[in-house]
Design a protein around this motif. Structure first.
Motif, PDB file in Angstrom:
ATOM      1  N   ARG A 150       0.807  -1.217   0.000  1.00  0.00           N
ATOM      2  CA  ARG A 150       0.000   0.000   0.000  1.00  0.00           C
ATOM      3  C   ARG A 150       0.843   1.272   0.000  1.00  0.00           C
ATOM      4  N   ASN A 151       2.119   1.181   0.335  1.00  0.00           N
ATOM      5  CA  ASN A 151       2.958   2.379   0.423  1.00  0.00           C
ATOM      6  C   ASN A 151       4.428   2.004   0.207  1.00  0.00           C
ATOM      7  N   PRO A 152       5.339   2.969   0.148  1.00  0.00           N
ATOM      8  CA  PRO A 152       6.745   2.664  -0.145  1.00  0.00           C
ATOM      9  C   PRO A 152       7.404   1.722   0.866  1.00  0.00           C
ATOM     10  N   HIS A 153       7.165   1.931   2.156  1.00  0.00           N
ATOM     11  CA  HIS A 153       7.765   1.061   3.163  1.00  0.00           C
ATOM     12  C   HIS A 153       7.315  -0.381   2.960  1.00  0.00           C
ATOM     13  N   GLN A 154       6.027  -0.560   2.724  1.00  0.00           N
ATOM     14  CA  GLN A 154       5.501  -1.899   2.470  1.00  0.00           C
ATOM     15  C   GLN A 154       6.083  -2.482   1.185  1.00  0.00           C
ATOM     16  N   ALA A 213      -3.872   0.186  -3.217  1.00  0.00           N
ATOM     17  CA  ALA A 213      -4.267   1.588  -3.313  1.00  0.00           C
ATOM     18  C   ALA A 213      -5.582   1.876  -2.615  1.00  0.00           C
ATOM     19  N   GLN A 214      -6.417   0.861  -2.447  1.00  0.00           N
ATOM     20  CA  GLN A 214      -7.709   1.065  -1.808  1.00  0.00           C
ATOM     21  C   GLN A 214      -7.592   1.410  -0.328  1.00  0.00           C
ATOM     22  N   MET A 215      -6.426   1.150   0.254  1.00  0.00           N
ATOM     23  CA  MET A 215      -6.224   1.518   1.658  1.00  0.00           C
ATOM     24  C   MET A 215      -6.353   3.025   1.868  1.00  0.00           C
ATOM     25  N   GLU A 216      -5.921   3.815   0.909  1.00  0.00           N
ATOM     26  CA  GLU A 216      -6.037   5.271   1.023  1.00  0.00           C
ATOM     27  C   GLU A 216      -7.500   5.684   1.157  1.00  0.00           C
ATOM     28  N   GLN A 217      -8.371   5.052   0.362  1.00  0.00           N
ATOM     29  CA  GLN A 217      -9.791   5.381   0.410  1.00  0.00           C
ATOM     30  C   GLN A 217     -10.425   4.922   1.727  1.00  0.00           C
ATOM     31  N   ILE A 218     -10.022   3.742   2.190  1.00  0.00           N
ATOM     32  CA  ILE A 218     -10.530   3.217   3.463  1.00  0.00           C
ATOM     33  C   ILE A 218     -10.164   4.149   4.622  1.00  0.00           C
TER      34      ILE A 218
END
Length: 325
Positions: A150-154, A213-218
């Motif tokens: 979901r992000n750069p670290h991940q 990417a859906q984590m941002e919306q959640i």
């Protein structure tokens, strides 16, 4: 620590993997000097040479067939499929060859060193051939692992873990946030566990579950809900196969409600598998029906992309409906 976007984190992970193991090989369409259509493999050919980072013909079935052969002989191939929408010509090589190699030989040989990277999802005005989320097709196949950061670290930690995992891994990268997602990433080598969800925020009223990417919306929807006094527990699934049913079930037993979101269409989407499992395990704890907020059962539209995608407002309405059921 260094500030990186998601693309830079992937490139950094590939660089570390290639530096630490000379059996790691990167290839795909235009990945050499060009660095791929999104530049994820930039400068790797300059650093490691044409023998370890190179272009392939525009034949997805051939890319994965070649990768299977390399992995069977002990190499560690990281094959790029330029868009997840293009992965279907290689479907047979993935589900009938890579996934079954170890099983059919009684563990005498395998292609466990194989990692397949591919960008998935909408949000870039790519239309029906550059916006699909095909993770559910492959989740039906024993023998594969499916990972979505979901992000750069991940992205860095999960990609390094995927390359070193003794099983073939499909690594879906959320291209909509390739450059939009920026964060602090350790410069050193590190791995994050596959098959383990992450609880980003604890809550008491409803569990919100997504990946990529859906984590941002959640997370945006959870903020809106908090303003109305609704306490949301937010979970990033991270691995679709295997998926962490224990973490999700424990959360739902606490909150009594579950909302699952993904960009793929509703029918046959992986949210259905999650909902069935959680209903079996948590039936007596549920305060309302399990909700699914997903893409539509249509080809991915171009002009109507915003209407198709499950955004934070659609999620917020579903949260309110669940809590007030």
């Amino acid at each position: 620590m260094a500030e990186m976007n998601l693309l830079q984190a992937i490139n950094n992970a590939l660089d570390i993997a290639m530096a630490s193991n000379d059996k790691v090989i990167c290839f795909g369409e235009d990945v050499g000097v060009f660095g791929g259509v999104f530049r994820a493999t930039s400068h790797l050919q300059e650093k490691y040479g044409r023998a370890r980072c190179f272009n392939t013909p525009l034949v997805e079935q051939g890319i994965i067939g070649f990768a299977n052969g390399l992995a069977a002989q002990g190499s560690v191939p990281v094959a790029e499929i330029q868009f997840a929408d293009y992965i279907f010509p290689a479907f047979d090589q993935i589900v009938n060859e890579a996934a079954k190699f170890r099983y059919r030989s009684g563990n005498l040989f395998d292609v466990g060193g194989l990692t397949i990277r591919t960008p998935y999802g909408g949000g870039i005005a790519g239309g029906l051939y550059h916006s699909q989320s095909p993770e559910a097709y492959f989740a039906h196949t024993p023998g594969l692992k499916i990972v979505v950061p979901r992000n750069p670290h991940q992205a860095k930690g999960l990609l390094l873990a995927s390359i070193r995992d003794p099983n073939p891994v499909l690594f879906f990268e959320p291209k909509r946030i390739y450059r939009a997602s920026v964060g602090e990433v350790p410069e050193e080598d590190y791995e994050l566990p596959l098959g383990q969800a992450e609880v980003l925020k604890e809550g008491t009223d409803i569990t919100l579950l997504a990946w990529g990417a859906q984590m941002e919306q959640i997370e945006k929807a959870a903020e809106l809900a908090e303003k109305e006094g609704i306490s949301c527990e937010v979970i990033d699934l991270r691995s679709v196969l295997p998926w962490d049913a224990d973490t999700v079930a424990a959360s739902v037993m606490k909150t009594g409600r579950l909302l699952i979101s993904h960009e793929a269409p509703l029918t046959g989407g992986f949210a259905g598998e999650i909902a069935a499992t959680i209903q079996e395990r948590c039936f007596l704890y549920l305060e309302s029906p399990i909700s699914r907020v997903t893409g539509l059962d249509t080809p991915f539209p171009l002009v109507l992309e915003k209407e198709y995608l499950p955004d934070h407002l659609k999620l917020f309405e579903a949260i309110r409906h669940s809590v007030n059921f």
